[in-house]
Design an enzyme around this catalytic site. Sequence first.
Site, PDB file in Angstrom:
ATOM      1  N   CYS A 149      48.031 -66.090  73.802  1.00 28.82           N
ATOM      2  CA  CYS A 149      47.139 -66.157  74.964  1.00 28.82           C
ATOM      3  C   CYS A 149      46.759 -67.593  75.351  1.00 28.82           C
ATOM      4  CB  CYS A 149      45.884 -65.342  74.724  1.00 28.82           C
ATOM      5  SG  CYS A 149      45.078 -65.746  73.186  1.00 28.82           S
ATOM      6  N   HIS A 154      39.201 -66.957  77.585  1.00 31.06           N
ATOM      7  CA  HIS A 154      39.371 -68.279  76.980  1.00 31.06           C
ATOM      8  C   HIS A 154      39.258 -69.367  78.053  1.00 31.06           C
ATOM      9  CE1 HIS A 154      40.567 -66.228  73.455  1.00 31.06           C
ATOM     10  NE2 HIS A 154      41.823 -66.596  73.346  1.00 31.06           N
TER      11      HIS A 154
HETATM   12  N1  HSE Z   1      45.583 -65.810  69.133  1.00 29.87           N
HETATM   13  C1  HSE Z   1      44.639 -65.634  70.181  1.00 29.87           C
HETATM   14  C2  HSE Z   1      43.237 -65.921  69.695  1.00 29.87           C
HETATM   15  C3  HSE Z   1      44.682 -64.280  70.775  1.00 29.87           C
HETATM   16  O1  HSE Z   1      43.055 -65.969  68.486  1.00 29.87           O
HETATM   17  O2  HSE Z   1      42.343 -66.085  70.504  1.00 29.87           O
HETATM   18  C4  HSE Z   1      45.985 -63.691  71.141  1.00 29.87           C
HETATM   19  O3  HSE Z   1      46.971 -64.465  71.695  1.00 29.87           O
END
Ligand code: HSE
Length: 341
Positions: free
Chosen positions: A134, A248
């Site tokens: 992500c 995010h």
């Molecule tokens: N690895 C990402 C995270 C989520 O830990 O935020 C999925 O891609």
Amino acid sequence: MEDKVSNDPVVAIVGVTGAVGAEFIATMDKRGFRVGKLKALASARSAGKTVSFRGHSVVIEELTERSFDGVDIALFSAGGSISRKYAPIAVKAGAVVVDNSSAFRMDPNVPLVIPEINASRIRDHKGIIANPNCAAITALVPLWPIHQKNRIKRVIISTYQAASGAGAAAMEELVESTRANLNGQVYTPKVMPHPYAFNLFNHNTAIDPETGYNDEETKVIKETRKIFEDESIAVGVTCVRVPVLRAHCEAITFECEKPISEDQVRAIMAQAPGVKVIDDRAKNYFPMPIDASGQDDVLVGRIRKDLSDASGHSISMFVAADQLLKGAALNAVQIAELLPQ
Ligand code: HSE
């Protein structure tokens, strides 16, 4: 929806009870993805419960080696070890697998796909297609159209990653620990490696003792090079978990081969698929996770010259995207939409 009712594909969701699994269902529904029959798969613990899809109750089945008989498309989001075990079984049974884990992403025979960038990698691919990390998707959707016009030589990314990226239990831990702290109670972390409420910490994946980079950072570097098909792009990255529930953010600074202006980047972003510009200096309004949550687009703003580069080749910006949607379920469903039906 117990029996297949049309020639539309039989779709299996592996990990249907997780945060991404729930978004697979919601995203297929929202986008009108054609489903002849839905198979909801999870661990024995959840078998017998139900999920709702288009007004029907679908009984969750325990994931077994026979789960994929008759399945056309299998969307996996149950962690790397489940993918490593069951994705090859699903492929052998004739399904195309869209896998959200990191298990197969760097396999040279597995396309790693962001439809806005490299949809052509799917063609009539049979087997496993990997959904990228992500944090990589969030950066690369806006960077790709810039890279095409004026090659990006170097990019530095700092992430602010929400609880959703660590799963539904981490989201609960954020809410519960915040409530406990406000009530003056001691809360012992169960999911995260450190206290989560009113705190932030290095991303909760392992650190390579040699390099000092965590796994998430290494994924962003490797996946950028694979998706851009550019092994020489220099990527610096710091991944941090912040106490945000969902979506995010990333601060991104990039250096291009030729000079580039703020206005050029704004013009490229205005046309970029999967991007929405939120860049209002007068109102001091820029991308925020609260606005990105539930949205399909990557929000892009704070587009400005990088003052550390007097040559005029570098730009900084700030982006936000829903980790569960474009960072996971939406990207996977967009991949499924590209498969021959
Ligand atoms: N690895 C990402 C995270 C989520 O830990 O935020 C999925 O891609």
